[in-house]
Design a protein around this motif. Structure first.
Motif, PDB file in Angstrom:
ATOM      1  N   LYS A 176       0.822  -1.204   0.000  1.00  0.00           N
ATOM      2  CA  LYS A 176       0.000   0.000   0.000  1.00  0.00           C
ATOM      3  C   LYS A 176       0.864   1.265   0.000  1.00  0.00           C
ATOM      4  CE  LYS A 176      -3.615   2.412   2.493  1.00  0.00           C
ATOM      5  NZ  LYS A 176      -4.573   2.382   3.588  1.00  0.00           N
TER       6      LYS A 176
ATOM      7  N   LYS B 214      -3.732  -0.262  -2.236  1.00  0.00           N
ATOM      8  CA  LYS B 214      -4.079   1.147  -2.029  1.00  0.00           C
ATOM      9  C   LYS B 214      -5.585   1.359  -1.928  1.00  0.00           C
ATOM     10  CE  LYS B 214       0.073   3.185  -3.824  1.00  0.00           C
ATOM     11  NZ  LYS B 214       0.726   4.055  -4.774  1.00  0.00           N
ATOM     12  N   GLY B 215      -6.365   0.395  -2.369  1.00  0.00           N
ATOM     13  CA  GLY B 215      -7.819   0.500  -2.298  1.00  0.00           C
ATOM     14  C   GLY B 215      -8.406   0.072  -0.962  1.00  0.00           C
ATOM     15  N   TYR B 216      -7.568  -0.316  -0.024  1.00  0.00           N
ATOM     16  CA  TYR B 216      -8.031  -0.790   1.284  1.00  0.00           C
ATOM     17  C   TYR B 216      -7.505   0.111   2.393  1.00  0.00           C
ATOM     18  CZ  TYR B 216      -9.147  -5.144  -1.131  1.00  0.00           C
ATOM     19  OH  TYR B 216      -9.668  -6.069  -1.982  1.00  0.00           O
TER      20      TYR B 216
END
Length: 163
Positions: free
Chosen positions: A59, A73-75
């Motif tokens: 991330k 990066k979406g979490y």
């Protein structure tokens, strides 16, 4: 991060969400965390602190990869920790692979000389942050070792270069 610490930091719905979040990983790592692709690591039964650490590195852009950096990066950090706990609780299933006994013996010799201090004598560390490597895809391990040895890559553990 221990389960107790995770329990203090995750919202109540996060445990149910971890199952749904982990399903997003199934395309590459399988529902049980056992990958069918030789360049994709098995993560089911892997050490929780290792998985959490690596997911956060993806991330933060600290661990170079084609896909995982974008996905992570979406979490949120809490979601990544929940996913790490989810996969850590699964049983480890070694990859079934055809091997050359001579190469296996040579690999054992090299591992005893260079890998034992972090990964343990059996490739299954009892403590620390090193991942389990016993039963991992040979092609994946070879690819990861090449990354660690490449001067162009800035991998997270420069100490491995000494191995």
């Amino acid at each position: 991060m221990s389960f107790f610490c995770l329990a203090l930091t995750l919202p109540l719905g996060a445990y149910a969400d971890a199952d749904a979040l982990a399903r997003n990983c199934a395309n590459c790592h399988g529902l049980t965390g056992t990958s069918s692709g030789k360049l994709i690591p098995n993560i089911g039964g892997q050490r929780e602190n290792y998985l959490s650490h690596v997911l956060l590195e993806f991330k933060q852009g600290k661990r170079p990869t084609v896909f995982m950096e974008r996905l992570a990066k979406g979490y949120t950090d809490q979601e990544l920790e929940a996913v790490a706990l989810y996969f850590a609780r699964l049983n480890w299933s070694p990859s079934e692979q055809v091997t050359d006994p001579r190469l296996v013996e040579r690999g054992r010799e090299l591992a005893q000389a260079r890998c034992v201090s972090c990964h343990g004598g059996s490739g299954r560390p009892e403590s620390g942050s090193a991942p389990r490597i016993a039963g991992q895809w040979a092609e994946y391990l070879q690819d990861e070792l090449a990354k660690f040895m490449s001067p162009q890559m800035q991998m997270p553990d420069p100490g491995m270069l000494k191995a």
